[in-house]
Design an enzyme around this catalytic site. Sequence first.
Site, short mmCIF file in Angstrom:
data_model
loop_
_atom_site.label_atom_id
_atom_site.label_comp_id
_atom_site.label_asym_id
_atom_site.label_seq_id
_atom_site.Cartn_x
_atom_site.Cartn_y
_atom_site.Cartn_z
N ASP A 69 2.62 1.43 6.81
CA ASP A 69 2.96 2.85 6.94
C ASP A 69 3.50 3.17 8.34
O ASP A 69 3.25 2.44 9.30
CB ASP A 69 1.71 3.71 6.74
CG ASP A 69 1.20 3.69 5.32
OD1 ASP A 69 1.72 2.92 4.49
OD2 ASP A 69 0.27 4.47 5.04
N ASP A 70 4.15 4.30 8.41
CA ASP A 70 4.51 4.98 9.68
C ASP A 70 5.75 4.44 10.38
O ASP A 70 6.17 4.97 11.39
CB ASP A 70 3.36 5.00 10.70
CG ASP A 70 2.15 5.77 10.21
OD1 ASP A 70 2.21 6.34 9.11
OD2 ASP A 70 1.14 5.80 10.92
N HIS A 120 6.77 8.19 3.08
CA HIS A 120 5.52 8.56 3.79
C HIS A 120 5.68 9.97 4.38
O HIS A 120 5.06 10.29 5.39
CB HIS A 120 5.23 7.53 4.87
CG HIS A 120 3.82 7.55 5.40
ND1 HIS A 120 2.70 7.56 4.59
CD2 HIS A 120 3.33 7.55 6.67
CE1 HIS A 120 1.61 7.56 5.35
NE2 HIS A 120 1.96 7.58 6.61
N HIS A 124 4.08 13.14 10.32
CA HIS A 124 2.74 12.74 9.93
C HIS A 124 1.82 13.96 9.85
O HIS A 124 1.00 14.20 10.73
CB HIS A 124 2.19 11.70 10.90
CG HIS A 124 1.36 10.68 10.22
ND1 HIS A 124 0.02 10.85 10.01
CD2 HIS A 124 1.68 9.50 9.65
CE1 HIS A 124 -0.44 9.79 9.37
NE2 HIS A 124 0.54 8.96 9.13
N TYR A 161 -2.46 10.03 5.66
CA TYR A 161 -3.93 10.09 5.59
C TYR A 161 -4.45 9.91 4.15
O TYR A 161 -5.63 10.10 3.89
CB TYR A 161 -4.49 11.41 6.14
CG TYR A 161 -3.91 11.84 7.45
CD1 TYR A 161 -4.27 11.19 8.62
CD2 TYR A 161 -3.02 12.90 7.52
CE1 TYR A 161 -3.74 11.57 9.84
CE2 TYR A 161 -2.47 13.29 8.73
CZ TYR A 161 -2.84 12.62 9.88
OH TYR A 161 -2.30 13.01 11.08
N HIS A 211 -0.08 -0.88 9.54
CA HIS A 211 0.95 -0.05 10.18
C HIS A 211 1.86 -0.94 11.02
O HIS A 211 1.35 -1.61 11.93
CB HIS A 211 0.29 1.02 11.06
CG HIS A 211 -0.62 1.93 10.28
ND1 HIS A 211 -1.92 1.59 9.99
CD2 HIS A 211 -0.39 3.14 9.72
CE1 HIS A 211 -2.46 2.57 9.26
NE2 HIS A 211 -1.56 3.52 9.09
NI NI Z 1 0.69 7.20 8.16
#
Ligand code: NI
Length: 244
Positions: A69-70, A120, A124, A161, A211
Site C-alpha cells: 500500500d501507499d 488506495h 490517506h 486503514y 508498504h
Molecule cells: Ni495506506
Amino acid sequence: MALKDWSLRRKCTLLLGILIIDGALLGSMGGIAGARVAGNAGPDSYIADNGKDILTKPSSEKLVALTFDDGPHAVCTPMLLDGLKERGVHATFFLMGENIEGNEELVSRMKQEGHLIGNHSYRHIQLTKEGEDKVCDAIEKTEGIISGITGTRPQYLRPPYGDWNDELECRMNLTTVFWTVDSLDWKLQDTSQIVSRVLKRTGNSDIILMHDIFPTSVEAALQIVDTLQAQGYTFVTVDELMID
Ligand code: NI
C-alpha cells in the site's frame, strides 16, 4: 538486497513524517473479522468487519499474496519491482493517487511485469469519516489516473486503514481487499523483525499487508519471498486468491 546507502534510505523514509499507515488504525482481532479502532473512537468501537471479503478459494497448492500500500515510491518501489522480477513473483499494489504523479513509469512497469494494480484512494484519509461524495470523488480520481496510464480500470480497492462500511460498498462497484497478516512494517522498520513476524503468521491463502515506501519493507518482502518459495509457496495476486 541491502540498502546501505543512507541517503537513499533517508529519501525512502521521508514520507513517514506525513503518512499514517493502514495498520496503524486497525488492530486485528482474530484475523480480520472485527477490527478495533485505536484512538478517538474508543477501545470498543469496531469497524471494517469485512471478513466475507477475504474468503479465499480453496486450493491444494500453497498460495500466498503479497500486497503493498501507499506507493508508488520513487526509490523503494523500483527496488522492490527488481527483486520481485528476479524471483518471478507477482504482487498487488494499492496505489495512492497523490503519489502517482512523477511515478507514472513505475505504474506502467507494474502492469507490464504482471502485477495487479488496485486503488488506495487519493490521499490517506479515513474514508468513513468523509461524506460519500467526497469518498467517491477520491476513489474515482485515483481510478482515472491509473486507467489513464495502464488503460485498465482498477477493480480492487483497499481503503486506507481498512476503514470502510456497507454504505460505501453500495456506492462503489469495487471489490474491497483487506488482509489476514499485518506485517506492521511501517512501525517496526526493522527487516528481521518484519520477516519473523510475517513468517510466524503466514499460512496457505494468506494476504500479507506491507508498504513499498520503506527500505526495510522492501528488504523484508524479498526475504519473505525467498523463504516461502523454498517452502513450496506460490505468490499470486489477490484476484487469484479471493472469492469475489
Ligand atoms: Ni495506506
